[in-house]
Write an enzyme that holds these catalytic residues in place. Structure first.
Site, mmCIF file in Angstrom:
data_model
loop_
_atom_site.group_PDB
_atom_site.id
_atom_site.type_symbol
_atom_site.label_atom_id
_atom_site.label_comp_id
_atom_site.label_asym_id
_atom_site.label_seq_id
_atom_site.Cartn_x
_atom_site.Cartn_y
_atom_site.Cartn_z
ATOM 1 N N HIS A 62 4.743 -0.036 -0.248
ATOM 2 C CA HIS A 62 5.490 -0.912 0.650
ATOM 3 C C HIS A 62 4.550 -1.897 1.330
ATOM 4 O O HIS A 62 3.337 -1.688 1.395
ATOM 5 C CB HIS A 62 6.245 -0.096 1.709
ATOM 6 C CG HIS A 62 5.345 0.782 2.527
ATOM 7 N ND1 HIS A 62 4.843 1.984 2.071
ATOM 8 C CD2 HIS A 62 4.830 0.630 3.782
ATOM 9 C CE1 HIS A 62 4.074 2.532 2.990
ATOM 10 N NE2 HIS A 62 4.040 1.736 4.040
ATOM 11 N N ASP A 65 0.910 5.274 1.868
ATOM 12 C CA ASP A 65 0.352 5.800 3.117
ATOM 13 C C ASP A 65 -0.553 7.017 2.959
ATOM 14 O O ASP A 65 -1.271 7.364 3.891
ATOM 15 C CB ASP A 65 1.488 6.142 4.090
ATOM 16 C CG ASP A 65 2.095 4.893 4.710
ATOM 17 O OD1 ASP A 65 1.439 3.838 4.657
ATOM 18 O OD2 ASP A 65 3.223 4.968 5.228
ATOM 19 N N ARG A 124 6.866 -9.600 16.472
ATOM 20 C CA ARG A 124 7.558 -8.443 15.879
ATOM 21 C C ARG A 124 6.935 -7.169 16.430
ATOM 22 O O ARG A 124 5.734 -6.941 16.290
ATOM 23 C CB ARG A 124 7.425 -8.473 14.363
ATOM 24 C CG ARG A 124 7.871 -7.216 13.627
ATOM 25 C CD ARG A 124 7.313 -7.271 12.213
ATOM 26 N NE ARG A 124 7.733 -6.176 11.369
ATOM 27 C CZ ARG A 124 7.099 -5.021 11.249
ATOM 28 N NH1 ARG A 124 6.024 -4.770 11.992
ATOM 29 N NH2 ARG A 124 7.542 -4.107 10.408
ATOM 30 N N HIS A 145 0.847 -1.184 0.000
ATOM 31 C CA HIS A 145 0.000 0.000 0.000
ATOM 32 C C HIS A 145 0.885 1.237 0.000
ATOM 33 O O HIS A 145 2.108 1.144 0.149
ATOM 34 C CB HIS A 145 -0.894 0.017 1.252
ATOM 35 C CG HIS A 145 -0.103 0.094 2.526
ATOM 36 N ND1 HIS A 145 0.592 -0.996 3.027
ATOM 37 C CD2 HIS A 145 0.149 1.117 3.383
ATOM 38 C CE1 HIS A 145 1.228 -0.636 4.151
ATOM 39 N NE2 HIS A 145 0.965 0.640 4.376
#
Length: 715
Positions: free
Chosen positions: A618, A548, A628, A546
């Site tokens: 990204h 931002d 994570r 996508h």
């Protein structure tokens, strides 16, 4: 003569008239009422009739305006001399008469009965009836029709989260076929255009010219339909009755409104369903693509015709003028190379309308956003040109400023180093810093996520919104401060979250935007944990590709900067806290979302920063094992979009620091016997525990050992 032609036309249309057309807004209202009454069979019937009525009304208006607008319908002997009003308004009255009779015949009722409210028109423009229809059909167990209705609505409303979930559910159902996902309101020119561009990009030029010619023909037809529908009633509902304009002012205002509407039609046909932004130069781009495609298949005559047609829009285009010279040499000087007649008429008509609009704007006031890039500069009045130049200069300065910042500034913190720049990452406005956080600070922030999860309050792990194979935890600065106030987490850990966001902001501003302040738009401490029992055969991503601040359209190679995207975001960052997991790396792609251009592996204290636009699509690889954690950070140049939680959190910390200072001062002044002392001397050794936040008075001389600072105090 004019009356006879009108009667002949009306006689022809009467033969095909389907009978009385019930106003679509009435059918729609009844259908919605039946829907909420759970009478799904009647709801489905009424909603389908409403859609049919809406399409019938549009077709009637299109056909009648086209027929009554033909010049032949108004041929008649005008007086050689006489009042100018008769010459001007005589044809207008004749056309009004023709339209009223034509629409009356086609609709079976007075045209005024079909004037719906703005809200109803907006619902049909947004395909809202299909939203109700898909549920009604689903309840009636008509799955194929439910899927088609859902898909039709979703195409025009891709941001609709509930429908997105419904589409995914339909895709998983065993009885649903791929053919059921049909757009019942598909615009033919867009289907042909996208197919033509795909053939063109694949060097399949024979197929490309067929589909692009089809698209151009359908687009011009859709343009005429849109223009015909512009001739609606005067819309100015805010105008007070006593402030109504006079005859000529009212006529001028309504006519200019129609002209502006007609001009905007090119944006209407150039906007893909579900999008707000239009494809630039939609009609000229067809001719440009066709010219090259015909040239590649060896049809120089049609290539030259398309090139000549393109030059009608851009008569000084150097590359196209060179090609025209080449075609004349190949085809012979005697060869007649002329633009397409429909293109010449289109441009001449558009220029005439622009001239009238600009005159009205200059002399009567108002504004006009010209939708075309090819409008000649000499057509714009001088006093409006200046504003046009100023807008262009601002855009130019903005672009130059962005290019200048590619050279980048320095990093304002010791120990923070650039380890990868844009060139190394095969892109623009990308960078990776190391050393932004220490190991100790990473551990403290990881402890904060654990403590916040145990405290609950909406911070517990839940299924990820992006994949069913991971659990998701998120903590904002505002929530962290609330938990600190209630004693559920350490104040210093909550403060560290705020400080880390601010430190990253300063680094990104210094590197990318040294001359312009960035504001924190949003800070989110996010942890993604792999669900161990659901990793086998996994094919999805932790976070799909996508951008931002815009909606990525990989097929159209566009990114639409429009809601629901966060269009005000300018820069993004990810500050990693750990690397003891498998997968979860960040990657950048081309606009196609599949060609990976760079990857970044997580590491404590590593900050990835990049501009938020279409230049940086990204995603995040799947987290296949472990947990994570990272700070997701977004920044904006817009002060009004600064995060309020961050500002409130900063105020809370300042208030707490002031309160702590007062407590420290009181503790410093208290003696062993309970009396007060104003001495600046430090407590003597072994005289009892002192406040850990006790400070030396500036300028005093002591040999007192300083307290041991936590690593975060470097902030």
């Amino acid at each position: 003569m004019a009356s006879l032609l009108c009667l002949l036309f009306l006689a022809a249309t009467a033969a095909t008239s389907p009978g009385r057309l019930v106003p679509y807004d009435l059918l729609y209202a009844d259908g919605v009422r039946a829907y909420f009454a759970r009478d799904y069979e009647r709801a489905a019937e009424l909603l389908q009739r409403a859609l049919h009525s809406y399409a019938g009304l549009r077709a009637a208006r299109r056909d009648c305006r086209a027929a009554c607008g033909r010049e032949a319908a108004f041929l008649g002997e005008l007086p050689a001399a006489g009042p100018w009003e008769a010459s001007l308004f005589g044809p207008v009255l004749q056309r009004a008469d023709c339209l009223q009779h034509c629409l009356g015949q086609r609709l079976g009722s007075p045209p005024s009965a079909h004037r719906a409210s703005r809200a109803s028109r907006r619902d049909f423009e947004r395909r809202e009836p299909y939203n109700y229809l898909q549920v009604a059909f689903f309840q009636l167990k008509k799955l194929d029709q439910a899927v088609s209705a859902a898909h039709t609505f979703f195409v025009a409303n891709p941001q609709h989260l509930q429908m997105r979930d419904d589409i995914k559910k339909y895709q998983r159902m065993s009885g649903v076929k791929s053919d059921n996902f049909r757009d019942l309101e598909a615009t033919p020119h867009w289907e042909a255009y996208e197919a033509g561009v795909q053939h063109y990009n694949a060097d399949e030029y024979l197929q490309a010219v067929v589909r692009l010619e089809e698209s151009l023909k359908d687009a011009l037809s859709a343009l005429e339909e849109c223009r015909a529908l512009c001739e609606g009633p005067w819309e100015d509902e805010d105008e007070e009755e006593e402030m109504q304009p006079g005859l000529y002012e009212a006529i001028s205002a309504h006519y200019v409104q129609v002209l502006k509407c007609r001009q905007q039609c090119v944006l209407d046909i150039a906007t893909k369903p579900g999008r707000i932004s239009a494809t630039e130069d939609f009609i000229p781009s067809h001719l440009d693509l066709l010219h090259f495609a015909y040239d590649q298949v060896g049809n120089q005559a049609l290539a030259a015709e398309c090139a000549a047609s393109y030059l009608v829009f851009y008569p000084t285009d150097e590359p196209m003028l060179k090609k025209m010279k080449q075609y004349r040499a190949e085809l012979g000087e005697d060869a007649a190379i002329t633009p397409r007649e429909n293109i010449q008429q289109y441009v001449q008509r558009s220029l005439m309308e622009k001239k009238l609009i600009y005159y009205a704007v200059e002399h009567l006031g108002g504004t006009f956003n010209d939708p075309d890039l090819w409008t000649p500069d000499e057509l714009i009045p001088e006093n409006l040109k200046e504003k046009h130049r100023e807008d262009q200069e601002k855009q130019k300065q903005k672009t130059v400023g962005a290019d200048e910042r590619v050279k980048r500034g320095s990093v304002p913190f010791e120990g923070v180093a650039v380890v990868m720049d844009s060139q190394q990452m095969n892109g623009t406005h990308r960078v990776v810093f190391d050393g932004v956080l220490t190991e100790s600070e990473c551990k403290d922030l990881l402890h904060l996520t654990k403590a916040a999860g145990e405290a609950g309050g909406g911070v517990r792990a839940r299924r990820s919104p992006h994949t069913p194979h991971e659990r998701f935890e998120g903590l904002t600065t505002g929530k962290a401060m609330q938990l600190a106030q209630s004693g559920d987490v350490d104040w210093r850990d909550a403060k560290l979250l705020l400080q880390a966001s601010e430190k990253a902001r300063k680094i990104i501003q210094s590197y990318f935007s040294p001359g312009r302040k960035l504001h924190v738009s949003f800070t989110h401490l996010v942890c993604r944990t792999a669900v161990e029992e659901e990793q086998e055969g996994r094919m999805d991503l932790s976070h799909p590709v996508h951008a931002d601040n815009c909606l990525l359209d990989p097929e159209g190679q566009e990114c639409w900067r429009e809601p629901p995207a966060y269009v005000y975001r300018d820069y993004s960052g990810i500050l990693y806290l750990n690397d003891d997991f498998q997968g979860g790396g960040l990657f950048f792609t081309e606009m196609d979302t599949v060609t990976v251009t760079a990857e970044v592996h997580p590491k404590c204290g590593r900050l990835v920063a990049f501009s938020s636009g279409k230049e940086n699509p990204h995603g995040v690889w799947a987290v296949r094992r472990g947990r994570r954690c990272a700070l997701a950070l977004w920044y904006t140049h817009s002060r009004e979009h600064a995060e309020q939680e961050q500002l409130k959190a900063t105020e809370l910390i300042e208030q707490r620091n002031m309160k702590q200072d007062q407590t420290d001062k009181q503790e410093c002044q208290r003696t062993d016997d309970g009396s007060r002392s104003c001495s600046d001397s430090p407590p003597v050794a072994n005289s009892g525990a002192r406040s850990s936040s006790w400070r030396h008075k500036p300028g005093s001389e002591r040999t007192q050992h300083p307290k041991k600072l936590r690593a975060r105090d470097e902030f």
